[in-house]
Write an enzyme that holds these catalytic residues in place. Structure first.
Site, PDB file in Angstrom:
ATOM      1  NE  ARG A 202      33.766  35.654  48.115  1.00 20.20           N
ATOM      2  CZ  ARG A 202      33.283  34.610  47.428  1.00 20.20           C
ATOM      3  NH1 ARG A 202      32.910  33.511  48.065  1.00 20.20           N
ATOM      4  NH2 ARG A 202      33.181  34.666  46.135  1.00 20.20           N
TER       5      ARG A 202
ATOM      6  NE  ARG B 247      36.236  31.463  44.134  1.00 23.43           N
ATOM      7  CZ  ARG B 247      35.827  32.645  43.671  1.00 23.43           C
ATOM      8  NH1 ARG B 247      35.457  32.774  42.409  1.00 23.43           N
ATOM      9  NH2 ARG B 247      35.790  33.686  44.460  1.00 23.43           N
TER      10      ARG B 247
ATOM     11  NE  ARG C 242      35.667  42.051  44.693  1.00 22.57           N
ATOM     12  CZ  ARG C 242      35.739  40.975  43.914  1.00 22.57           C
ATOM     13  NH1 ARG C 242      36.375  41.014  42.765  1.00 22.57           N
ATOM     14  NH2 ARG C 242      35.152  39.862  44.255  1.00 22.57           N
TER      15      ARG C 242
ATOM     16  CE  LYS D  71      31.871  40.372  39.950  1.00 25.78           C
ATOM     17  NZ  LYS D  71      31.150  39.803  41.106  1.00 25.78           N
TER      18      LYS D  71
HETATM   19  P1  AMP Z   1      36.369  36.929  42.757  1.00 26.99           P
HETATM   20  O1  AMP Z   1      36.813  35.750  41.964  1.00 26.99           O
HETATM   21  O2  AMP Z   1      36.133  38.148  41.897  1.00 26.99           O
HETATM   22  O3  AMP Z   1      35.191  36.629  43.648  1.00 26.99           O
HETATM   23  O4  AMP Z   1      37.579  37.322  43.730  1.00 26.99           O
HETATM   24  C1  AMP Z   1      38.061  36.422  44.706  1.00 26.99           C
HETATM   25  C2  AMP Z   1      38.848  37.180  45.775  1.00 26.99           C
HETATM   26  O5  AMP Z   1      39.984  37.832  45.171  1.00 26.99           O
HETATM   27  C3  AMP Z   1      38.092  38.302  46.482  1.00 26.99           C
HETATM   28  O6  AMP Z   1      37.294  37.824  47.554  1.00 26.99           O
HETATM   29  C4  AMP Z   1      39.244  39.184  46.958  1.00 26.99           C
HETATM   30  O7  AMP Z   1      39.893  38.619  48.073  1.00 26.99           O
HETATM   31  C5  AMP Z   1      40.202  39.096  45.776  1.00 26.99           C
HETATM   32  N1  AMP Z   1      39.929  40.150  44.764  1.00 26.99           N
HETATM   33  C6  AMP Z   1      39.513  39.956  43.482  1.00 26.99           C
HETATM   34  N2  AMP Z   1      39.372  41.124  42.849  1.00 26.99           N
HETATM   35  C7  AMP Z   1      39.686  42.093  43.755  1.00 26.99           C
HETATM   36  C8  AMP Z   1      39.706  43.512  43.711  1.00 26.99           C
HETATM   37  N3  AMP Z   1      39.382  44.188  42.602  1.00 26.99           N
HETATM   38  N4  AMP Z   1      40.085  44.183  44.832  1.00 26.99           N
HETATM   39  C9  AMP Z   1      40.426  43.513  45.961  1.00 26.99           C
HETATM   40  N5  AMP Z   1      40.415  42.183  46.076  1.00 26.99           N
HETATM   41  C10 AMP Z   1      40.041  41.464  44.978  1.00 26.99           C
END
Ligand code: AMP
Length: 190
Positions: free
Chosen positions: A146, A134, A89, A14
């Protein structure tokens, strides 16, 4: 406004594809993961609230995410449109996004779902973990949490957009450019 939801499990690509769409269509990138990491780095109260969930690979509670997205949209009302990356999400987030946009007489133009088999996701995330720094990319148990969160809470969001006639599934395996070409032709029809 051209408002696109770029959807898919962790590791689907993404972020990478968002960067390409932004460059070609001058849209604002709204990645909730990036916003949370910025808050964490800056040590804000919002970052502190999100940290324990992020470290464990769990979703941050809806009300925290939705408030942060609303602020970002309000600060970019002059944009040509938004790419929502990693948001919504949950179905509650998708509903809240529709309400927020409707308040400005706006809506989601379409949703693109990047489809990638689970073993490929795991190997991409472990690979990314070697360089991204990360914590949530660095071990298989965090990655498993996740993916489980995705299956339980996020996958139903696809049905939400399907019911609105806005769902577009795209095979997310292949070269970055090949996948982008497919996305670009779908977006041209929005
Ligand atoms: P990402 O970079 O999109 O993989 O997001 C990293 C982490 O941020 C996720 O594993 C969640 O803990 C949190 N996070 C990001 N976007 C959301 C969302 N829309 N709703 C809930 N948690 C989120």
């Amino acid at each position: 406004m051209l408002n696109i939801v770029l959807f898919g499990p962790p590791g689907a690509g993404k972020g990478t594809q968002s960067e390409k769409l932004i460059a070609s269509r001058s849209l604002v990138h709204l990645s909730t993961g990036d916003l949370f990491r910025k808050h964490l780095n800056e040590g804000t109260p919002l970052g502190e609230k999100a940290q324990s969930f992020m470290d464990e690979g769990r979703l941050v509670p809806d009300e925290i995410v939705i408030g942060m997205v609303e602020d970002t949209i309000q600060n970019h009302m002059d944009a040509k449109g938004f790419i929502f990356d990693g948001f919504p999400r949950t179905v509650a987030q998708a509903e809240a996004l529709d309400v927020m946009l409707k308040n400005y007489n706006l809506g989601i133009s379409g949703m693109i779902s990047l489809e990638v088999p689970e073993p490929e996701l795991i190997s991409r995330l472990l690979d990314r973990g070697k360089t991204s720094g990360r914590v949530d990319d660095q071990n298989e148990s965090k990655i498993a949490v996740r993916i489980e969160e995705y299956q339980n809470k996020t996958a139903p969001v696809a049905d939400y957009y399907e019911r609105q006639g806005k769902f577009n599934g795209i095979d997310g395996v292949g070269s970055i450019d090949q996948i982008f070409e497919k996305i670009d032709s779908v977006v041209s029809a929005f």
